[in-house]
Design an enzyme around this catalytic site. Structure first.
Site, PDB file in Angstrom:
ATOM      1  N   ASN A 150      -1.581   0.340 -18.954  1.00 55.21           N
ATOM      2  CA  ASN A 150      -1.314  -0.850 -18.129  1.00 55.21           C
ATOM      3  C   ASN A 150      -1.797  -2.152 -18.753  1.00 55.21           C
ATOM      4  O   ASN A 150      -1.280  -3.223 -18.436  1.00 55.21           O
ATOM      5  CB  ASN A 150      -1.841  -0.659 -16.701  1.00 55.21           C
ATOM      6  CG  ASN A 150      -3.339  -0.531 -16.646  1.00 55.21           C
ATOM      7  OD1 ASN A 150      -3.979  -0.144 -17.623  1.00 55.21           O
ATOM      8  ND2 ASN A 150      -3.906  -0.842 -15.502  1.00 55.21           N
ATOM      9  N   GLY A 230     -10.617  11.345 -16.667  1.00 58.13           N
ATOM     10  CA  GLY A 230     -11.981  10.929 -17.015  1.00 58.13           C
ATOM     11  C   GLY A 230     -12.994  12.049 -16.773  1.00 58.13           C
ATOM     12  O   GLY A 230     -13.920  12.245 -17.555  1.00 58.13           O
ATOM     13  N   GLU A 247     -14.080   4.323 -17.691  1.00 59.11           N
ATOM     14  CA  GLU A 247     -13.543   3.313 -16.762  1.00 59.11           C
ATOM     15  C   GLU A 247     -12.343   3.949 -16.090  1.00 59.11           C
ATOM     16  O   GLU A 247     -11.359   4.265 -16.763  1.00 59.11           O
ATOM     17  CB  GLU A 247     -13.087   2.061 -17.510  1.00 59.11           C
ATOM     18  CG  GLU A 247     -14.182   1.305 -18.228  1.00 59.11           C
ATOM     19  CD  GLU A 247     -15.146   0.613 -17.297  1.00 59.11           C
ATOM     20  OE1 GLU A 247     -14.828   0.434 -16.110  1.00 59.11           O
ATOM     21  OE2 GLU A 247     -16.238   0.275 -17.765  1.00 59.11           O
ATOM     22  N   GLU A 461     -17.736  -2.532 -19.456  1.00 58.48           N
ATOM     23  CA  GLU A 461     -16.957  -3.084 -20.548  1.00 58.48           C
ATOM     24  C   GLU A 461     -17.155  -4.609 -20.491  1.00 58.48           C
ATOM     25  O   GLU A 461     -17.595  -5.138 -19.475  1.00 58.48           O
ATOM     26  CB  GLU A 461     -15.486  -2.750 -20.277  1.00 58.48           C
ATOM     27  CG  GLU A 461     -14.681  -2.512 -21.477  1.00 58.48           C
ATOM     28  CD  GLU A 461     -13.809  -1.263 -21.349  1.00 58.48           C
ATOM     29  OE1 GLU A 461     -13.693  -0.550 -22.339  1.00 58.48           O
ATOM     30  OE2 GLU A 461     -13.235  -1.010 -20.297  1.00 58.48           O
TER      31      GLU A 461
HETATM   32  P1  NAD Z   1      -4.344   8.819 -17.686  1.00 57.39           P
HETATM   33  O1  NAD Z   1      -5.679   9.293 -17.235  1.00 57.39           O
HETATM   34  O2  NAD Z   1      -3.175   9.633 -17.349  1.00 57.39           O
HETATM   35  O3  NAD Z   1      -4.335   8.640 -19.280  1.00 57.39           O
HETATM   36  C1  NAD Z   1      -5.298   7.853 -19.947  1.00 57.39           C
HETATM   37  C2  NAD Z   1      -5.398   8.297 -21.389  1.00 57.39           C
HETATM   38  O4  NAD Z   1      -5.967   9.608 -21.418  1.00 57.39           O
HETATM   39  C3  NAD Z   1      -4.050   8.384 -22.112  1.00 57.39           C
HETATM   40  O5  NAD Z   1      -4.199   7.881 -23.418  1.00 57.39           O
HETATM   41  C4  NAD Z   1      -3.787   9.884 -22.130  1.00 57.39           C
HETATM   42  O6  NAD Z   1      -2.979  10.306 -23.189  1.00 57.39           O
HETATM   43  C5  NAD Z   1      -5.194  10.430 -22.299  1.00 57.39           C
HETATM   44  N1  NAD Z   1      -5.380  11.836 -21.911  1.00 57.39           N
HETATM   45  C6  NAD Z   1      -4.635  12.578 -21.064  1.00 57.39           C
HETATM   46  N2  NAD Z   1      -5.150  13.832 -20.980  1.00 57.39           N
HETATM   47  C7  NAD Z   1      -6.233  13.864 -21.784  1.00 57.39           C
HETATM   48  C8  NAD Z   1      -7.197  14.868 -22.118  1.00 57.39           C
HETATM   49  N3  NAD Z   1      -7.123  16.095 -21.608  1.00 57.39           N
HETATM   50  N4  NAD Z   1      -8.196  14.552 -22.972  1.00 57.39           N
HETATM   51  C9  NAD Z   1      -8.300  13.312 -23.484  1.00 57.39           C
HETATM   52  N5  NAD Z   1      -7.406  12.324 -23.224  1.00 57.39           N
HETATM   53  C10 NAD Z   1      -6.387  12.596 -22.380  1.00 57.39           C
HETATM   54  O7  NAD Z   1      -4.206   7.321 -17.124  1.00 57.39           O
HETATM   55  P2  NAD Z   1      -2.970   6.331 -17.267  1.00 57.39           P
HETATM   56  O8  NAD Z   1      -1.872   6.816 -16.384  1.00 57.39           O
HETATM   57  O9  NAD Z   1      -2.697   6.055 -18.689  1.00 57.39           O
HETATM   58  O10 NAD Z   1      -3.594   4.982 -16.653  1.00 57.39           O
HETATM   59  C11 NAD Z   1      -3.689   4.725 -15.298  1.00 57.39           C
HETATM   60  C12 NAD Z   1      -5.095   4.946 -14.795  1.00 57.39           C
HETATM   61  O11 NAD Z   1      -6.018   4.172 -15.560  1.00 57.39           O
HETATM   62  C13 NAD Z   1      -5.294   4.505 -13.364  1.00 57.39           C
HETATM   63  O12 NAD Z   1      -6.047   5.457 -12.676  1.00 57.39           O
HETATM   64  C14 NAD Z   1      -6.067   3.207 -13.492  1.00 57.39           C
HETATM   65  O13 NAD Z   1      -6.851   2.858 -12.374  1.00 57.39           O
HETATM   66  C15 NAD Z   1      -6.902   3.484 -14.687  1.00 57.39           C
HETATM   67  N6  NAD Z   1      -7.386   2.263 -15.307  1.00 57.39           N
HETATM   68  C16 NAD Z   1      -8.700   1.950 -15.161  1.00 57.39           C
HETATM   69  C17 NAD Z   1      -9.193   0.767 -15.689  1.00 57.39           C
HETATM   70  C18 NAD Z   1     -10.643   0.407 -15.538  1.00 57.39           C
HETATM   71  O14 NAD Z   1     -11.114  -0.417 -16.303  1.00 57.39           O
HETATM   72  N7  NAD Z   1     -11.360   0.973 -14.583  1.00 57.39           N
HETATM   73  C19 NAD Z   1      -8.331  -0.078 -16.382  1.00 57.39           C
HETATM   74  C20 NAD Z   1      -6.991   0.279 -16.509  1.00 57.39           C
HETATM   75  C21 NAD Z   1      -6.527   1.453 -15.974  1.00 57.39           C
END
Ligand code: NAD
Length: 494
Positions: A150, A230, A247, A461
């Site tokens: 995002n 996470g 995060e 961060e």
């Molecule tokens: P996601 O958790 O699906 O993916 C995030 C990353 O993790 C991607 O690069 C993905 O390929 C990787 N990933 C997936 N499975 C993994 C595994 N088993 N081991 C290691 N890495 C793996 O999230 P998304 O759909 O890309 O993003 C949306 C989410 O991110 C929302 O929940 C949003 O709130 C959160 N977000 C949080 C912040 C913050 O600063 N708190 C900022 C932006 C987005």
């Protein structure tokens, strides 16, 4: 166009030669490119390159490391428009917002590069004579970074720049949905003069992510994404005692009191709820409104939300772009169905858009539920789409209790003219970020960014706080007395 990984200073395909497609979510006929569908071996090669480069990068004086980063900021600024267009094409948010994303990367790079001339430690008096005491920040080693889609350039910059200025080396795995913006950022770092191996980039999915979280040569794992992933990252990294920075998700609330400037609150709710198509971790997906102004607010809110123009973010008239993917669109639609089943009132929107100009993208109407109660799933779970739940409240205390009563703790805001209410809410909201008379989005790079509870694990961060993730304290004592002095034992001498 086929893109490559960046490993040890070279742009290389995956050892498997496999690739995946990246398509424009506003127009799936528009292929952005093919990107390496990397394997565990690719990730291991990148970690090995970062490990080798660490031995020399850690010894480059921090002000010199910073000079390279300043140059990178200048290059990004010069290419801002080109990068913003690439980003809108690959993730859908409107051009104004992708320009903001790039600007955040520029701001973060300038701000944290300046730490190259600070990276302050502490000096303290010793309790013994002829002894000097101080603490300094030390780089930690190889930092792996896993980022979401995002904020495809801003978030990699939040992690890479503080890691580099502290003297670490990096392996980045961006989201499979936005590899191009990450590649644009890493190319800039290469052009600015970051030495080979100091920054590495490997595109791909969980297979790469898992190596980055478990490899013995990785010292820090910095992850931004969903709370579910996470948690997995945390579990995978724990047996290796890595420093893990998480995060994660949010379910943020705007609270509107009966004395609020309603016009201002309306603008804030539209921007906070539907900016980035609601796909911000800080999105205002809940609006908690005082009963005295509830109906007036809802009437005006629905009028504004219904008028939002949904379309391709590259078109200047568009105010809200598509969801990032088919999967994300399905998730939005499933929550609309859940809200209806739970008995909330679907007050506007509620349908996906799949005809005319919307035929080839993942579009959904901006959607508002009213009559939402705090226990409903739409009021508790992160939807990450253009869906806002309106909840009625009777007082600031009730609003704060409702706003706090979710598993997340990222951002919250209050609209009020009453300083007592503003300060009460500011004190009592258990979130990492709080706003008064502004929406839940709009963080600035020089303050810490992050959340409590299921949003984060205590790190931050941005701001100077980012340095704490990417450095370790070393305490140093220099005894120039020429004799053995025993701390806590040789106490008699004044
Ligand atoms: P996601 O958790 O699906 O993916 C995030 C990353 O993790 C991607 O690069 C993905 O390929 C990787 N990933 C997936 N499975 C993994 C595994 N088993 N081991 C290691 N890495 C793996 O999230 P998304 O759909 O890309 O993003 C949306 C989410 O991110 C929302 O929940 C949003 O709130 C959160 N977000 C949080 C912040 C913050 O600063 N708190 C900022 C932006 C987005």
């Amino acid at each position: 166009m086929t893109f490559n990984n960046f490993v040890g200073g070279k742009w290389l395909p995956s050892e498997s030669a496999a690739t995946f497609e990246n398509r424009n979510p506003a127009n799936t006929g528009d292929l952005i490119g093919l990107f390496p569908d990397s394997t565990a071996a690719d990730a291991e090669a990148a970690i090995a390159a970062a490990r080798r480069a660490f031995e020399s990068w850690r010894l480059v004086p921090a002000p010199k490391r910073a000079e390279i980063l300043f140059k990178a900021a200048q290059i990004i600024a010069a290419r801002k428009e080109e990068f913003a267009r690439d980003m809108t094409r690959e993730m859908g948010k409107v051009l104004d917002e992708t320009r903001g994303d790039i600007q955040e990367a520029i701001d973060m790079t300038y701000f944290l590069a300046a730490e190259g001339r600070r990276l302050h430690g502490q000096t303290a008096p010793s309790e013994l004579r002829d002894k000097f005491a101080m603490s300094i920040r030390q780089p930690i080693g190889v930092c792996s970074m896993i980022t979401p889609w995002n904020f495809p350039m801003a978030i990699p910059s939040w992690k890479i720049i503080p890691a580099l200025v502290c003297g670490n080396t990096v392996v980045l795995k961006p989201s499979e949905l936005t590899p191009l913006s990450a590649i644009n950022f890493v190319k800039v770092l290469e052009e600015a003069g970051v030495p080979a191996g100091v920054v590495n980039l490997v595109t791909g999915g969980p297979a790469v992510g898992e190596v980055l979280t478990t490899h013995p040569d990785v010292s820090v794992v910095s992850f931004t994404g969903s709370t579910a992933v996470g948690k997995l990252v945390n579990q995978n990294a724990a047996p290796f005692f890595k420093k893990v920075h998480l995060e994660m998700g949010g379910k943020n609330a705007i609270m509107i009191m009966d004395d609020a400037n309603l016009e201002l609150a309306l603008e804030g709710c539209v921007w906070g709820g539907f900016g980035t198509t609601g796909q911000r971790c800080t999105a205002a997906s809940r609006v908690i409104v005082h009963e005295q102004v509830h109906d007036r607010f809802v009437d005006a809110f629905l009028t504004r939300v219904s008028a939002l123009r949904v379309g391709d973010g590259l078109e200047t008239a568009t105010q809200m772009g598509p969801s990032i993917s088919e999967k994300q669109l399905q998730k939005v639609m499933s929550y609309v169905a859940i809200g209806r089943q739970e008995g909330a009132t679907l007050a506007c929107g509620g349908r996906s858009l799949a005809s005319g100009a919307h035929a080839n993208g993942f579009f959904h109407e901006p959607t508002v539920f009213t009559g939402v109660t705090p226990s409903m799933r739409i009021a508790r779970e992160e939807i990450f789409g253009p869906v806002v739940s309106v909840i009625k409240c009777g007082s600031v205390d009730e609003a704060v209790a409702v706003a706090n009563d979710v598993s997340y703790g990222l951002s919250c805001s209050i609209y009020t003219q009453d300083i007592n209410r503003a300060f009460t809410a500011m004190r009592d909201m258990y979130t990492g970020i709080f706003y008064v008379n502004a929406p839940t989005i709009g963080a600035e790079v020089h303050l810490p960014f992050g959340g409590t509870k299921a949003t984060g694990n205590g790190h931050r961060e941005a701001g100077i706080a980012a340095l704490d993730v990417f450095s370790e304290w070393k305490s140093i004592y220099v005894d120039f007395s020429g004799r053995l002095q025993r701390a806590q034992i040789d106490t008699a001498e004044l």
